[in-house]
Design a protein around this motif. Structure first.
Motif, mmCIF file in Angstrom:
data_model
loop_
_atom_site.group_PDB
_atom_site.id
_atom_site.type_symbol
_atom_site.label_atom_id
_atom_site.label_comp_id
_atom_site.label_asym_id
_atom_site.label_seq_id
_atom_site.Cartn_x
_atom_site.Cartn_y
_atom_site.Cartn_z
ATOM 1 N N LYS A 1 0.796 -1.227 0.000
ATOM 2 C CA LYS A 1 0.000 0.000 0.000
ATOM 3 C C LYS A 1 0.830 1.280 0.000
ATOM 4 C CE LYS A 1 -4.124 -1.948 2.190
ATOM 5 N NZ LYS A 1 -5.067 -1.847 3.333
ATOM 6 N N GLU A 2 1.987 1.261 0.651
ATOM 7 C CA GLU A 2 2.781 2.476 0.786
ATOM 8 C C GLU A 2 4.026 2.503 -0.098
ATOM 9 O OE1 GLU A 2 3.598 4.035 4.724
ATOM 10 O OE2 GLU A 2 2.118 2.651 5.579
ATOM 11 N N ILE A 3 4.751 1.399 -0.120
ATOM 12 C CA ILE A 3 6.069 1.420 -0.745
ATOM 13 C C ILE A 3 6.011 1.132 -2.239
ATOM 14 C CG2 ILE A 3 8.356 0.381 -0.749
ATOM 15 C CD1 ILE A 3 8.024 -0.122 2.249
ATOM 16 N N PHE A 4 5.417 0.024 -2.613
ATOM 17 C CA PHE A 4 5.479 -0.401 -4.010
ATOM 18 C C PHE A 4 4.775 0.568 -4.972
ATOM 19 C CE2 PHE A 4 5.991 -5.091 -2.543
ATOM 20 C CZ PHE A 4 7.305 -4.825 -2.179
ATOM 21 N N PRO A 5 3.567 1.056 -4.650
ATOM 22 C CA PRO A 5 2.953 2.015 -5.570
ATOM 23 C C PRO A 5 3.804 3.273 -5.751
ATOM 24 C CG PRO A 5 1.320 1.157 -4.031
ATOM 25 C CD PRO A 5 2.659 0.715 -3.535
ATOM 26 N N ALA A 6 4.415 3.741 -4.659
ATOM 27 C CA ALA A 6 5.255 4.939 -4.754
ATOM 28 C C ALA A 6 6.492 4.684 -5.605
ATOM 29 C CB ALA A 6 5.662 5.394 -3.349
ATOM 30 N N LEU A 7 7.079 3.510 -5.470
ATOM 31 C CA LEU A 7 8.257 3.186 -6.286
ATOM 32 C C LEU A 7 7.901 3.100 -7.766
ATOM 33 C CD1 LEU A 7 10.315 0.524 -4.266
ATOM 34 C CD2 LEU A 7 10.841 2.938 -4.661
ATOM 35 N N ARG A 8 6.750 2.558 -8.062
ATOM 36 C CA ARG A 8 6.345 2.463 -9.471
ATOM 37 C C ARG A 8 6.162 3.841 -10.093
ATOM 38 N NH1 ARG A 8 6.284 -2.264 -11.477
ATOM 39 N NH2 ARG A 8 5.495 -4.147 -10.440
ATOM 40 N N GLU A 9 5.860 4.829 -9.265
ATOM 41 C CA GLU A 9 5.690 6.192 -9.769
ATOM 42 C C GLU A 9 7.022 6.830 -10.157
ATOM 43 O OE1 GLU A 9 2.961 8.110 -10.310
ATOM 44 O OE2 GLU A 9 1.699 6.348 -9.928
ATOM 45 N N VAL A 10 8.100 6.437 -9.500
ATOM 46 C CA VAL A 10 9.376 7.131 -9.720
ATOM 47 C C VAL A 10 10.420 6.288 -10.456
ATOM 48 C CG1 VAL A 10 9.037 8.581 -7.683
ATOM 49 C CG2 VAL A 10 10.313 6.438 -7.454
ATOM 50 N N ALA A 11 10.219 4.981 -10.532
ATOM 51 C CA ALA A 11 11.227 4.101 -11.141
ATOM 52 C C ALA A 11 10.713 3.522 -12.445
ATOM 53 C CB ALA A 11 11.588 2.968 -10.179
#
Length: 212
Positions: free
Chosen positions: A135-145
């Motif tokens: 919920k917190e880490i993976f969606p955010a990483l997909r936005e920037v990587a």
């Protein structure tokens, strides 16, 4: 490049280039699902012998998983996300508690009274770990990587996990560069102990569940 990565040999300069391997987010998500499934077997409804085997394999699986995350996921989170440092520090602290619980579980037989309590504590912690990531880490990483960056990180996580310890070592360094030195060294020691004792450490080693 938006995500810090270890140095790599030169590759073709093509924005569409996709390296071989598995995306780190997909890899770690699959591992989270596998870990939660192992926890579900550690109940009184499971035969004592199998619970002992599952606990042994869960311990090794989580030890490898957390080692890979601490070597590559959390450094990426720290550098790439706006609140990454605080998030990484929080998750590393939670990982240390998981490792301490795993170590205690390793010294407790399934028939002992404390086993169920430790399983409940561990299961809750691991479910929280997986939910935070999804919920917190993976969606955010997909936005920037980019996909290529996540695959390159996934390759490194797989390599790190293969060399990682198979037992919990909560007192060891949890951040680079020292964890990338200490963890493989402990991994060698653990693997020697596993070979001598015949200890099973992979989900593939689990005996099939008896037919109902």
């Amino acid at each position: 490049m938006t995500v810090p990565l270890p140095p790599l040999p030169p590759t073709v300069e093509d924005e569409e280039y996709r390296p071989g391997g598995r995306d780190m987010v997909e890899l770690l998500t699959e591992e989270h699902d596998q870990i939660v499934a192992l926890c579900a077997e550690l109940t009184d409804e499971t035969a004592t012998e199998r619970r002992s085997q599952v606990a042994q394999i869960l311990t090794a699986t989580v030890a490898r998983h957390l080692s890979g995350e601490e070597q590559y996921l959390y450094p990426t989170v720290r550098e790439a996300l706006p609140d990454g440092a605080a998030l990484a520090d929080r998750e590393i602290a939670a990982d240390s508690e998981l490792l301490r619980t795993l170590r205690e579980l390793g010294g407790t037989a399934p028939e002992e009274p404390g086993f169920a309590r430790l399983v409940a504590e561990l299961t809750g912690g691991l479910r929280r770990h997986a939910e935070t990531a999804s919920k917190e880490i993976f969606p955010a990483l997909r936005e920037v990587a980019s996909t290529a960056e996540l695959i390159r990180l996934g390759n490194r996580v797989e390599i790190a996990e293969e060399a990682a310890p198979t037992r919990p070592h909560p007192g060891t360094p949890a951040t680079p560069p020292w964890n990338r030195v200490v963890e493989p060294a402990l991994g060698v020691v653990d693997k020697v102990r596993d070979a001598v004792s015949g200890r099973q450490t992979y989900v593939e080693d689990l005996t099939p569940r008896p037919e109902a």
